[in-house]
Design an enzyme around this catalytic site. Structure first.
Site, mmCIF file in Angstrom:
data_model
loop_
_atom_site.group_PDB
_atom_site.id
_atom_site.type_symbol
_atom_site.label_atom_id
_atom_site.label_comp_id
_atom_site.label_asym_id
_atom_site.label_seq_id
_atom_site.Cartn_x
_atom_site.Cartn_y
_atom_site.Cartn_z
ATOM 1 N N LYS A 25 82.991 -1.546 -45.411
ATOM 2 C CA LYS A 25 83.110 -2.582 -44.753
ATOM 3 C C LYS A 25 82.530 -3.955 -45.140
ATOM 4 O O LYS A 25 82.847 -5.085 -44.770
ATOM 5 C CB LYS A 25 82.847 -2.215 -43.288
ATOM 6 C CG LYS A 25 83.996 -1.377 -42.556
ATOM 7 C CD LYS A 25 83.630 -0.954 -41.190
ATOM 8 C CE LYS A 25 84.709 0.022 -40.845
ATOM 9 N NZ LYS A 25 84.472 0.311 -39.194
ATOM 10 N N ASP B 283 88.181 -4.136 -35.153
ATOM 11 C CA ASP B 283 87.326 -3.157 -34.369
ATOM 12 C C ASP B 283 86.610 -4.010 -33.174
ATOM 13 O O ASP B 283 86.723 -3.355 -32.076
ATOM 14 C CB ASP B 283 85.947 -2.643 -34.936
ATOM 15 C CG ASP B 283 86.525 -1.477 -36.195
ATOM 16 O OD1 ASP B 283 87.344 -1.049 -35.852
ATOM 17 O OD2 ASP B 283 85.715 -1.318 -37.060
ATOM 18 N N ALA C 36 71.976 2.241 -33.156
ATOM 19 C CA ALA C 36 71.946 0.913 -33.623
ATOM 20 C C ALA C 36 72.709 0.458 -35.219
ATOM 21 O O ALA C 36 71.835 0.021 -36.093
ATOM 22 C CB ALA C 36 70.351 0.821 -33.674
ATOM 23 N N GLY C 37 73.522 1.351 -35.264
ATOM 24 C CA GLY C 37 74.169 1.503 -36.727
ATOM 25 C C GLY C 37 75.321 0.358 -36.892
ATOM 26 O O GLY C 37 75.173 -0.718 -35.845
ATOM 27 N N TYR D 270 85.942 10.713 -31.660
ATOM 28 C CA TYR D 270 87.194 11.005 -31.280
ATOM 29 C C TYR D 270 87.115 12.536 -31.624
ATOM 30 O O TYR D 270 88.334 13.075 -31.416
ATOM 31 C CB TYR D 270 88.262 10.575 -31.607
ATOM 32 C CG TYR D 270 88.449 10.085 -32.913
ATOM 33 C CD1 TYR D 270 89.058 10.880 -33.953
ATOM 34 C CD2 TYR D 270 87.859 8.781 -33.581
ATOM 35 C CE1 TYR D 270 89.081 10.934 -35.127
ATOM 36 C CE2 TYR D 270 88.199 8.751 -35.174
ATOM 37 C CZ TYR D 270 88.783 9.826 -35.720
ATOM 38 O OH TYR D 270 88.918 9.286 -37.061
#
Length: 280
Positions: free
Chosen positions: A71, A108, A132-133, A220
């Site tokens: 990303k 997102d 905290a990622g 999920y």
């Protein structure tokens, strides 16, 4: 809008990628939209191989979905990125235009907001984030749009705490950090967003308040998590990682194909079916 001629291609890239539900979601959308000549695949691509993969893409490519660890690595390869993507330095969507330009976006963040809105959560006066990622920074960006007060982030290290406070300053969110040992205190917030890996929040299931509000658990698979299952049993509202995945994929389909609205219900059912197949 991308071209709508035949034999268009799209795919999801990442490492690992075999678990991705994106092909099931996007292919179901193509079928529902009558895009019979469109294909959507998955490719195992890490940061080192990304530039070479990009260099081999032909004009038939409409777009890419990106997952970890790509990303941020993709940003230098793009012609332009959206303000949303720039706000968290993360691109999960690439669209190739008719003139050959590559545009990066982050679905997102609006996907989180849409998933919450679907459950009637349009604004909260405070919130808590577990973790905290990278997903936590996207959660902060979403909260910047819907939370009017303080966000408390529960983290495991001072370094992570500093990162979350920096993201808060950048995104103009009032962020306070707290030690993970006190994470049970998060569960009384009007909105709790769990962004941690599988199993991390299991012990918190025993500390859910008598009247929990809303939990957004970004996982999920496996589902439900222990926290989500207990939260629901206590009468609280639960938004799942599949809800997020579907809503962000809806936006991707619309951007890549130029067709809107994308078939949300069809895509959700495809995701549920794919997950059920893993459990069988």
């Amino acid at each position: 809008m991308t071209r709508s001629d035949s034999k268009r291609r799209a795919a999801v890239l990442g490492s690992p990628i075999a678990h991705s539900l994106s092909p099931a979601l996007h292919r179901a959308a193509y079928t529902a939209l009558g895009l019979d000549d469109w294909s959507y695949d998955r490719f195992e691509v890490d940061e080192e191989a990304l530039a070479e993969f990009f260099g081999k893409l032909g004009p038939e490519w409409a777009g890419l979905s990106l997952t970890m660890p790509l990303k941020r690595a993709v940003i230098p390869l793009l012609d332009e990125i959206s303000e949303t993507a720039a706000s968290v330095e993360a691109v999960n969507t690439v669209v190739f235009t008719e003139d050959g330009r590559s545009l990066g976006d982050n679905t997102d963040i609006p996907g989180m907001i849409a998933a919450l809105c679907e459950r009637g959560i349009e604004q909260v006066d405070s919130a808590a984030i577990l973790g905290a990622g990278a997903t936590a920074s996207s959660a902060l960006a979403a909260l910047a749009r819907i939370c009017t007060g303080e966000v408390v982030a529960y983290v495991r290290s001072q370094a992570r705490a500093a990162e979350m406070r920096q993201w808060g300053e950048r995104l103009d969110v009032d962020v306070r950090t707290a030690d993970w040992a006190d994470a049970a205190q998060a569960l009384g917030a009007p909105l709790v967003i769990a962004t941690t890996p599988a199993g991390t929040t299991d012990a918190l299931a025993a500390h859910i308040p008598e009247r929990p509000a809303t939990l957004f658990d970004v996982l999920y698979d496996p589902w439900p998590t222990a926290l989500a299952a207990r939260w629901s049993a206590c009468g609280g509202a639960v938004v799942s990682g599949l809800d997020l995945l579907v809503h962000q994929a809806v936006l991707q389909v619309e951007q890549m194909t130029g067709r809107a609205p994308a078939p949300l219900d069809v895509m959700r059912k495809a995701g549920e079916h794919a997950l059920a197949g893993r459990e069988a």
